[in-house]
Design a protein around this motif. Structure first.
Motif, PDB file in Angstrom:
ATOM      1  N   LYS A   8       0.851  -1.189   0.000  1.00 11.49           N
ATOM      2  CA  LYS A   8       0.000   0.000   0.000  1.00 11.49           C
ATOM      3  C   LYS A   8       0.883   1.234   0.000  1.00 11.49           C
ATOM      4  CE  LYS A   8      -3.843  -2.123   2.348  1.00 11.49           C
ATOM      5  NZ  LYS A   8      -4.956  -2.117   1.496  1.00 11.49           N
ATOM      6  N   LYS A   9       0.569   2.159  -0.900  1.00 12.76           N
ATOM      7  CA  LYS A   9       1.339   3.395  -0.996  1.00 12.76           C
ATOM      8  C   LYS A   9       0.865   4.362   0.074  1.00 12.76           C
ATOM      9  CE  LYS A   9       2.740   5.075  -4.949  1.00 12.76           C
ATOM     10  NZ  LYS A   9       2.851   5.790  -6.231  1.00 12.76           N
ATOM     11  N   SER A  10       1.797   5.115   0.614  1.00 16.59           N
ATOM     12  CA  SER A  10       1.487   6.132   1.604  1.00 16.59           C
ATOM     13  C   SER A  10       0.465   7.112   1.051  1.00 16.59           C
ATOM     14  CB  SER A  10       2.762   6.885   1.986  1.00 16.59           C
ATOM     15  OG  SER A  10       2.448   8.003   2.774  1.00 16.59           O
ATOM     16  N   THR A  11      -0.429   7.584   1.901  1.00 14.48           N
ATOM     17  CA  THR A  11      -1.418   8.569   1.470  1.00 14.48           C
ATOM     18  C   THR A  11      -0.850   9.977   1.504  1.00 14.48           C
ATOM     19  OG1 THR A  11      -2.280   8.733   3.708  1.00 14.48           O
ATOM     20  CG2 THR A  11      -3.367   7.163   2.227  1.00 14.48           C
ATOM     21  N   ILE A  12       0.316  10.151   2.076  1.00 13.75           N
ATOM     22  CA  ILE A  12       0.957  11.459   2.135  1.00 13.75           C
ATOM     23  C   ILE A  12       2.214  11.402   1.286  1.00 13.75           C
ATOM     24  CG2 ILE A  12       2.046  13.175   3.622  1.00 13.75           C
ATOM     25  CD1 ILE A  12       0.313  12.155   5.897  1.00 13.75           C
ATOM     26  N   GLU A  23       6.009   2.590   0.286  1.00  6.93           N
ATOM     27  CA  GLU A  23       4.946   1.591   0.277  1.00  6.93           C
ATOM     28  C   GLU A  23       5.181   0.676   1.465  1.00  6.93           C
ATOM     29  OE1 GLU A  23       3.944   1.153  -4.412  1.00  6.93           O
ATOM     30  OE2 GLU A  23       5.662   0.035  -3.672  1.00  6.93           O
ATOM     31  N   VAL A  24       4.089   0.208   2.034  1.00  5.24           N
ATOM     32  CA  VAL A  24       4.154  -0.622   3.237  1.00  5.24           C
ATOM     33  C   VAL A  24       3.420  -1.935   2.978  1.00  5.24           C
ATOM     34  CG1 VAL A  24       3.492  -0.767   5.674  1.00  5.24           C
ATOM     35  CG2 VAL A  24       4.260   1.410   4.716  1.00  5.24           C
ATOM     36  N   PHE A  25       4.034  -3.016   3.413  1.00  2.00           N
ATOM     37  CA  PHE A  25       3.432  -4.345   3.357  1.00  2.00           C
ATOM     38  C   PHE A  25       3.151  -4.763   4.787  1.00  2.00           C
ATOM     39  CE2 PHE A  25       3.625  -8.935   3.619  1.00  2.00           C
ATOM     40  CZ  PHE A  25       2.901  -9.349   2.521  1.00  2.00           C
ATOM     41  N   ASN A  26       1.894  -5.022   5.105  1.00  2.00           N
ATOM     42  CA  ASN A  26       1.495  -5.391   6.459  1.00  2.00           C
ATOM     43  C   ASN A  26       1.363  -6.907   6.549  1.00  2.00           C
ATOM     44  OD1 ASN A  26       0.521  -5.502   9.022  1.00  2.00           O
ATOM     45  ND2 ASN A  26      -1.261  -4.244   8.657  1.00  2.00           N
ATOM     46  N   GLY A  27       2.424  -7.552   7.015  1.00  2.00           N
ATOM     47  CA  GLY A  27       2.398  -8.999   7.193  1.00  2.00           C
ATOM     48  C   GLY A  27       1.884  -9.369   8.574  1.00  2.00           C
ATOM     49  N   ARG A  28       1.752 -10.631   8.824  1.00  3.94           N
ATOM     50  CA  ARG A  28       1.229 -11.084  10.122  1.00  3.94           C
ATOM     51  C   ARG A  28       2.195 -10.778  11.261  1.00  3.94           C
ATOM     52  NH1 ARG A  28      -2.547 -15.891   9.865  1.00  3.94           N
ATOM     53  NH2 ARG A  28      -1.447 -16.485  11.747  1.00  3.94           N
ATOM     54  N   THR A  29       3.474 -10.978  11.026  1.00  4.57           N
ATOM     55  CA  THR A  29       4.441 -10.779  12.102  1.00  4.57           C
ATOM     56  C   THR A  29       5.437  -9.663  11.823  1.00  4.57           C
ATOM     57  OG1 THR A  29       5.935 -12.428  11.171  1.00  4.57           O
ATOM     58  CG2 THR A  29       4.308 -13.197  12.788  1.00  4.57           C
ATOM     59  N   ILE A  31       6.412  -5.987   9.284  1.00  5.39           N
ATOM     60  CA  ILE A  31       6.020  -4.907   8.394  1.00  5.39           C
ATOM     61  C   ILE A  31       7.216  -4.630   7.492  1.00  5.39           C
ATOM     62  CG2 ILE A  31       5.276  -2.489   8.241  1.00  5.39           C
ATOM     63  CD1 ILE A  31       3.280  -4.317   9.721  1.00  5.39           C
ATOM     64  N   ALA A  32       6.966  -4.496   6.193  1.00  2.00           N
ATOM     65  CA  ALA A  32       8.026  -4.189   5.245  1.00  2.00           C
ATOM     66  C   ALA A  32       7.774  -2.815   4.645  1.00  2.00           C
ATOM     67  CB  ALA A  32       8.074  -5.247   4.146  1.00  2.00           C
ATOM     68  N   VAL A  33       8.849  -2.086   4.368  1.00  3.55           N
ATOM     69  CA  VAL A  33       8.767  -0.741   3.795  1.00  3.55           C
ATOM     70  C   VAL A  33       9.724  -0.678   2.608  1.00  3.55           C
ATOM     71  CG1 VAL A  33       9.089   1.724   4.274  1.00  3.55           C
ATOM     72  CG2 VAL A  33       8.291   0.210   6.093  1.00  3.55           C
ATOM     73  N   ARG A  34       9.264  -0.052   1.511  1.00  7.65           N
ATOM     74  CA  ARG A  34      10.118   0.118   0.341  1.00  7.65           C
ATOM     75  C   ARG A  34       9.841   1.475  -0.312  1.00  7.65           C
ATOM     76  NH1 ARG A  34       7.356  -4.127  -3.952  1.00  7.65           N
ATOM     77  NH2 ARG A  34       5.453  -2.910  -4.328  1.00  7.65           N
ATOM     78  N   ASP A  35      10.744   1.898  -1.156  1.00  9.47           N
ATOM     79  CA  ASP A  35      10.612   3.140  -1.914  1.00  9.47           C
ATOM     80  C   ASP A  35       9.693   2.870  -3.100  1.00  9.47           C
ATOM     81  OD1 ASP A  35      10.930   5.359  -3.576  1.00  9.47           O
ATOM     82  OD2 ASP A  35      13.087   5.482  -3.248  1.00  9.47           O
ATOM     83  N   SER A  36       8.633   3.659  -3.250  1.00  8.71           N
ATOM     84  CA  SER A  36       7.680   3.414  -4.336  1.00  8.71           C
ATOM     85  C   SER A  36       8.276   3.678  -5.713  1.00  8.71           C
ATOM     86  CB  SER A  36       6.418   4.259  -4.149  1.00  8.71           C
ATOM     87  OG  SER A  36       6.723   5.627  -4.235  1.00  8.71           O
ATOM     88  N   LYS A  37       9.330   4.494  -5.788  1.00  7.25           N
ATOM     89  CA  LYS A  37       9.958   4.782  -7.076  1.00  7.25           C
ATOM     90  C   LYS A  37      10.820   3.625  -7.558  1.00  7.25           C
ATOM     91  CE  LYS A  37      11.956   8.547  -5.688  1.00  7.25           C
ATOM     92  NZ  LYS A  37      11.630   8.551  -4.284  1.00  7.25           N
ATOM     93  N   THR A  38      11.352   2.847  -6.629  1.00  6.27           N
ATOM     94  CA  THR A  38      12.219   1.723  -6.985  1.00  6.27           C
ATOM     95  C   THR A  38      11.802   0.487  -6.179  1.00  6.27           C
ATOM     96  OG1 THR A  38      13.820   2.475  -5.344  1.00  6.27           O
ATOM     97  CG2 THR A  38      14.208   3.157  -7.622  1.00  6.27           C
ATOM     98  N   PRO A  39      10.633  -0.070  -6.487  1.00  7.21           N
ATOM     99  CA  PRO A  39      10.099  -1.171  -5.674  1.00  7.21           C
ATOM    100  C   PRO A  39      10.891  -2.470  -5.742  1.00  7.21           C
ATOM    101  CG  PRO A  39       8.720  -0.800  -7.588  1.00  7.21           C
ATOM    102  CD  PRO A  39       9.726   0.312  -7.558  1.00  7.21           C
ATOM    103  N   THR A  40      11.755  -2.627  -6.732  1.00  2.00           N
ATOM    104  CA  THR A  40      12.521  -3.872  -6.830  1.00  2.00           C
ATOM    105  C   THR A  40      13.831  -3.809  -6.057  1.00  2.00           C
ATOM    106  OG1 THR A  40      13.538  -3.154  -8.905  1.00  2.00           O
ATOM    107  CG2 THR A  40      11.525  -4.466  -9.066  1.00  2.00           C
ATOM    108  N   ARG A  41      14.144  -2.664  -5.489  1.00  3.30           N
ATOM    109  CA  ARG A  41      15.382  -2.536  -4.722  1.00  3.30           C
ATOM    110  C   ARG A  41      15.144  -2.973  -3.285  1.00  3.30           C
ATOM    111  NH1 ARG A  41      18.820   2.527  -6.130  1.00  3.30           N
ATOM    112  NH2 ARG A  41      20.368   1.157  -5.229  1.00  3.30           N
ATOM    113  N   ALA A  42      15.970  -2.527  -2.396  1.00  6.69           N
ATOM    114  CA  ALA A  42      15.975  -2.979  -1.002  1.00  6.69           C
ATOM    115  C   ALA A  42      14.643  -2.751  -0.290  1.00  6.69           C
ATOM    116  CB  ALA A  42      17.086  -2.269  -0.235  1.00  6.69           C
ATOM    117  N   VAL A  43      14.318  -3.675   0.583  1.00  6.49           N
ATOM    118  CA  VAL A  43      13.123  -3.608   1.419  1.00  6.49           C
ATOM    119  C   VAL A  43      13.580  -3.681   2.872  1.00  6.49           C
ATOM    120  CG1 VAL A  43      11.022  -4.837   2.071  1.00  6.49           C
ATOM    121  CG2 VAL A  43      11.679  -4.698  -0.329  1.00  6.49           C
TER     122      VAL A  43
END
Length: 64
Positions: A8-12, A23-29, A31-43
């Motif tokens: 999910k992309k940030s609303t701000i 962008e944030v991925f809300n997993g069960r245990t 949370i992952a965060v990545r840069d929306s401009k380069t989603p294939t790079r580091a998380v």
């Protein structure tokens, strides 16, 4: 592996084109965060309780 549709992309966004987002991925245990401009790079991943404490710490702080 994190499913592409669960991010999910940030609303701000930053100024300009609105492309200064995370962008944030809300997993069960975790949370992952990545840069929306380069989603294939580091998380960055965090244990869910630590990320929740981080967000709570941000609430009420003055925006720059």
């Amino acid at each position: 592996m994190l499913a592409p549709g669960n991010w999910k992309k940030s609303t701000i966004s930053g100024g300009g084109q609105g492309d200064a987002c995370v962008e944030v991925f809300n997993g069960r245990t975790h949370i992952a965060v990545r840069d929306s401009k380069t989603p294939t790079r580091a998380v960055l991943t965090f244990p869910a309780p630590a990320f929740a404490a981080f967000i709570e710490g941000l609430k009420g702080r003055p925006q720059r």
